[in-house]
Design an enzyme around this catalytic site. Structure first.
Site, PDB file in Angstrom:
ATOM      1  N   TYR A 146      79.410  80.482  29.177  1.00 11.85           N
ATOM      2  CA  TYR A 146      80.483  80.076  28.277  1.00 11.85           C
ATOM      3  C   TYR A 146      80.202  80.612  26.879  1.00 11.85           C
ATOM      4  O   TYR A 146      79.094  80.460  26.369  1.00 11.85           O
ATOM      5  CB  TYR A 146      80.555  78.538  28.238  1.00 11.85           C
ATOM      6  N   ASP A 246      74.147  85.390  23.448  1.00 12.82           N
ATOM      7  CA  ASP A 246      74.820  84.210  22.901  1.00 12.82           C
ATOM      8  C   ASP A 246      73.778  83.095  22.852  1.00 12.82           C
ATOM      9  O   ASP A 246      73.489  82.440  23.853  1.00 12.82           O
ATOM     10  CB  ASP A 246      76.010  83.838  23.786  1.00 12.82           C
ATOM     11  N   LYS A 274      75.318  75.547  16.313  1.00 13.34           N
ATOM     12  CA  LYS A 274      74.625  74.271  16.544  1.00 13.34           C
ATOM     13  C   LYS A 274      73.465  74.032  15.569  1.00 13.34           C
ATOM     14  O   LYS A 274      73.694  73.612  14.453  1.00 13.34           O
ATOM     15  CB  LYS A 274      74.176  74.181  18.010  1.00 13.34           C
TER      16      LYS A 274
END
Ligand SMILES: Cc1ncc(COP(=O)(O)O)c(C=O)c1O
Length: 436
Positions: A146, A246, A274
Site C-alpha cells: 500500500y 516506501d 509517520k
C-alpha cells in the site's frame, strides 16, 4: 464481555450523520472485525482511553508514528513552542533546514529532501518524479503493498502469476480511477524472485520505477527475503528504473537507518511519513540529488504545498529525531519485540491454536495460520474468524489492536514500562478463551 461502550456507540451514531461512515479513514470503522467502532478520547505513554473511560494498552500507536508512546512530553513541548510563533508561516525557515539535516543523516545515500504532509503525497510525488526523470511511464509495484491512495498505485493484483499473464491490464482498486492510469502499473509478487526476473525481462526497459514497502506492513507484517531486495536493486539499476522504497511505515521505526539500513539495500528515492513528524502531518521524499533536483523550482517536475514543511509538524519531527538520538530505542524495542513474539507463539501453541507471529523490529503481526508467510496470498489465506475472536478478546482484556488482520501492531518504548506479566498473562487468558 464486561466492558461497555455506550458513549462510543452514541458518538458513532452522531458521527454517522455528518462524517462519511462516521469516520475520516475507513479502517477506523471496525468493519473488518464486525462491530461498533470505539471513539478515542486521549492517549498517554502506552495507553489509550475510549469515550467510556476504558483504558487500553495501545498497540496501534496511531498506525506507527509514536515510537515512544502517546504524547511524549518533549514532542508536546516542541509543538506548543512552535505554535506560539504561528501555525503556518508561508516562507522557509531555519527549522526546516535543521529537520532536513537530521533526517538526511539517517539516510546515507539520500542527499536532498522535500517535506510534504502525508505519506500518500510522498508516494504520488515519487512516482511523478521517477516518470519525469526517466521519461518513461510504467511502474512496477507489488501485490498487497500500500502506497497511500495514489491513483497510479491503487491496483489489485490477484495472484502474481495471474497478473504476469495479463500484466498490462491490472484492475483499479477503487472506483473513480481511470483504467488508463492503472494500465501503466505492472504488478508482481513480493519475495518471488522468479516472477521478478520474468517481469523485468518483459517490461524492464519500460519501467520508470519500482516501488515497494521493503518490509511489507499493509497485509500485516511480512519480512522481505534480503536476496529479493538485493535482486530488485540490481535489476532496477540494470534496466535504468528508479528504485523507490516506501518507508512511510518502516522509516526510523525498524532501525536508525530504516529498512534500507537494516537490510543493506539503498534505494534511489525514499518515501517517509509517520515517525518523521512525531504524529503530526508531515511526510517526505528523499533521494539522490541528481533525481531530486528534477523537482520544481530547479526542475520540470511540479510539486508544491501550502502546508509543506509546516512549522508545528517540523518542530515535532525535530523533537522525535532528537529523542531517537538521545534514547537510542532500537535495541530495547528489538529485545522486547522478540520476547512478545515468544509469549504469543508459546501461549498459542499451548492452546493448540494455529498462530504464526511475523515481526521485524517493533512491527509485529499475529496471523492465524501455522506456516511462515511470504506474500499477500499467504496473508489472505489466514483464518479471519479466529482473528476477530482474538481482536475482541484482547480488547476485553485491555489491549487495543488494529481492527483488521491486515494491519501491523507497533511497539513503543513506553510499552516496556508495563512489566512482562501484563502481556504474558493477558495473552494466556485470551488464547484460553478462544480455544474453548
Ligand atoms: C507504506 C505506506 N505508504 C504510504 C502510506 C500512506 O500514508 P498516509 O496515510 O499518511 O497518506 C501508508 C499509510 O499507512 C503506508 O503504510
Amino acid at each position: 464481555m464486561t466492558k461497555h461502550y455506550p458513549l462510543s456507540m452514541a458518538l458513532h451514531a452522531r458521527a454517522q450523520k455528518t462524517l462519511v461512515g462516521g469516520v475520516n479513514s475507513p479502517v477506523r470503522s471496525f468493519r473488518r472485525v464486525g462491530g461498533q467502532p470505539l471513539m478515542a478520547v486521549r492517549g498517554e505513554g502506552p495507553y489509550l482511553w475510549d469515550a467510556d473511560g476504558n483504558r487500553y494498552i495501545d498497540t496501534v500507536m496511531s498506525y506507527g508514528p509514536h515510537l515512544f508512546g502517546h504524547a511524549h512530553p518533549k514532542v508536546c513541548e516542541a509543538v506548543t513552542k512552535a505554535m506560539r510563533n504561528s501555525s503556518c508561516l508561508g516562507m522557509s525557515s531555519e527549522a526546516e533546514i535543521e529537520w532536513a539535516e537530521l533526517l538526511l543523516k539517517r539516510l546515507p545515500k539520500a542527499e536532498k529532501v522535500r517535506a510534504m504532509s502525508t505519506g500518500t503525497e510522498a508516494c504520488a510525488t515519487a512516482i511523478r518524479l521517477a516518470r519525469g526523470y526517466t521519461k518513461r511511464d510504467k511502474i512496477l509495484k507489488f501485490s498487497g503493498h500500500y502506497h497511500g491512495h495514489v491513483d497510479s498505485l491503487m491496483v489489485a493484483a490477484g495472484s502474481g502469476l495471474a497478473t504476469l499473464a495479463d500484466a498490462s491490464r491490472p484492475v483499479p482498486d477503487s472506483a473513480g480511477i481511470p483504467k488508463a492510469l492503472t494500465d501503466l502499473a505492472v504488478v508482481s509478487e513480493f519475495n518471488n524472485l522468479t516472477l521478478l526476473e520474468e517481469v523485468f525481462q518483459r517490461h524492464g526497459n519500460e519501467f520508470a520505477a519500482a516501488i515497494l514497502e521493503p518490509v511489507m506492513g499493509n497485509m500485516g507484517v511480512i519480512p522481505p527475503d534480503p536476496v529479493f531486495l538485493r535482486e530488485l536493486r540490481e535489476l532496477t539499476r540494470t534496466y535504468g528504473a528508479v528504485l523507490i522504497f516506501d518507508e512511510v511505515m518502516t522509516g526510523l521505526r525498524v532501525g536508525r537507518n530504516s529498512a534500507q539500513g537494516l537490510f543493506g539495500v539503498e534505494p534511489d528515492l525514499t518515501c517517509l511519513g509517520k515517525i518523521i513528524g512525531g504524529g503530526l502531518p508531515l511526510s517526505a521524499l528523499a533521494g539522490r540529488a541528481e533525481i531530486m533536483d528534477h523537482l520544481a523550482p530547479l526542475g520540470p517536475v511540479y510539486q508544491a504545498g501550502t502546508l509543506s514543511g509546516n512549522p508545528v509538524s517540523i518542530a515535532a519531527g525535530i523533537a522525535m529525531m532528537k529523542l531517537i538520538d538521545s534514547e537510542n530505542p532500537y535495541e530495547r524495542l528489538e529485545t522486547f519485540g522478540a520476547k512478545l513474539q515468544g509469549w504469543i507463539s508459546d501461549e498459542a501453541a499451548r492452546c493448540r491454536l494455529p498462530v504464526r507471529v511475523e515481526r521485524v523490529a517493533s512491527m509485529i503481526s499475529v496471523f492465524f495460520r501455522q506456516d511462515k508467510l511470504r506474500n499477500d496470498r499467504d496473508a489472505l489465506a489466514t483464518d479471519g474468524n479466529l482473528f476477530n475472536q482474538y481482536f475482541w478478546n484482547m480488547l476485553e482484556e485491555g489491549f487495543m489492536l488494529p481492527p483488521s488482520p491486515y494491519e501491523a501492531c507497533f511497539l513503543a518504548t513506553s510499552h516496556l514500562e508495563l512489566g512482562d506479566d501484563v502481556w504474558a498473562a493477558g495473552l494466556r487468558r485470551v488464547f484460553e478463551r478462544i480455544r474453548t
